[in-house]
Design an enzyme around this catalytic site. Structure first.
Site, PDB file in Angstrom:
ATOM      1  CG  ASP A  84      -0.247  -0.256   2.506  1.00  0.00           C
ATOM      2  OD1 ASP A  84       1.054  -0.139   2.651  1.00  0.00           O
ATOM      3  OD2 ASP A  84      -0.981  -0.873   3.361  1.00  0.00           O
ATOM      4  CG  HIS A 111      -6.451  -0.979   8.505  1.00  0.00           C
ATOM      5  ND1 HIS A 111      -6.480  -0.009   9.491  1.00  0.00           N
ATOM      6  CD2 HIS A 111      -4.938  -1.068   8.406  1.00  0.00           C
ATOM      7  CE1 HIS A 111      -5.325   0.796   9.783  1.00  0.00           C
ATOM      8  NE2 HIS A 111      -4.219  -0.230   9.242  1.00  0.00           N
ATOM      9  CG  ASN A 123      -9.975   0.451  11.135  1.00  0.00           C
ATOM     10  OD1 ASN A 123      -8.962  -0.159  10.927  1.00  0.00           O
ATOM     11  ND2 ASN A 123     -10.395   1.611  10.237  1.00  0.00           N
ATOM     12  CD  GLU A 137      -9.086   2.121   6.703  1.00  0.00           C
ATOM     13  OE1 GLU A 137      -9.012   1.334   7.532  1.00  0.00           O
ATOM     14  OE2 GLU A 137      -8.507   3.344   7.008  1.00  0.00           O
TER      15      GLU A 137
END
Length: 251
Positions: free
Chosen positions: A75, A146, A144, A151
């Site tokens: 990423d 990810h 969260n 996401e």
């Protein structure tokens, strides 16, 4: 559900032992396949626990060589130059690539500064395919849920795509941005196909602030709202935790 849990290898270690365990797993991979494609990760864990520094130490001591290996990052932040202080390319160069003596091949990282993001996503998918996908992928776990920058969402693309970053995952406190408007709101990230095609995954999560998400991801239902939960379906994923992160799961 029970069968899914069995597929995951969960190891709980003292924090000071994590860097050596990860380095041992990496060394085993390179011994099995010197030409391995090695997937990297950014974030705080590799630095806080000295994971990359241990690889550098072992390389300098002649215990490991990356001469035939190829590196790839899954990423990159969108909208900043590749040499920006907050880019993941800069992170990797400072903390690992720039200190390796046996690095032979140019690491592959998405170009978040591309004017044509869709074309860049397609290009990166082709890079992955040409490499035969990743042999050994290091990952962290977002608060969260990810992984990479996949996401939580109602659906997760299979291929590389542009992800909308959650507010808590944007580097809003970085001194390298003059205003919040300059802070990236998107990233380019691999999709689930590349995650599941990685032949080995090693995920590191530590601290009591990760305990709830560790329980959701690795002992809860598989859902796109917790992207890391898909690792329950992976054939060879090793989850390395400290006691605090593992405090809400039963082993």
């Amino acid at each position: 559900m029970q069968e899914r849990r069995i597929r995951l290898k969960i190891e709980v270690l003292p924090p000071e032992e994590i860097k050596n365990r990860v380095a041992d797993l990496l060394s085993e991979q390179i011994k099995r396949k010197p030409t391995s494609v090695l997937g990297m990760t950014t974030g705080s864990s590799p630095i806080k626990y000295g994971i990359y520094q241990e690889w550098i130490r072992r390389e300098q001591a002649g215990e490991i060589s990356f001469h035939e290996a190829k590196f790839i990052n899954p990423d990159e932040l969108v909208g900043i130059p590749v040499d920006h202080p907050e880019s993941y390319r800069t992170y990797m160069q400072e903390h690992l690539f720039g200190q390796l003596q046996t690095l032979r091949y140019e690491p592959q990282i998405p170009d978040g500064s591309s004017r044509d993001l869709m074309a860049e996503c397609l290009r990166f998918d082709q890079v992955l395919a040409d490499l035969g996908y990743v042999d050994w992928q290091l990952m962290g776990l977002g608060l969260n849920g990810h992984i990479a920058f996949i996401e939580p969402s109602n659906h997760i693309p299979a291929k590389t795509y542009v992800s909308q970053l959650f507010v808590e995952n944007r580097p809003v406190h970085s001194p390298h941005f003059r205003s919040e408007d300059e802070v990236p709101k998107q990233s380019i990230t691999i999709g689930l196909e590349a995650v599941m095609k990685a032949r080995n995954i090693v995920l590191v999560a530590t601290g009591d602030n990760k305990a709830d998400m560790v329980a959701k991801a690795f002992a809860g239902p598989i859902t796109t709202n917790v992207p890391a939960s898909f690792l329950q379906l992976h054939a060879n994923a090793t989850i390395i935790l400290d006691a605090a992160a593992a405090s809400k799961i039963s082993l």
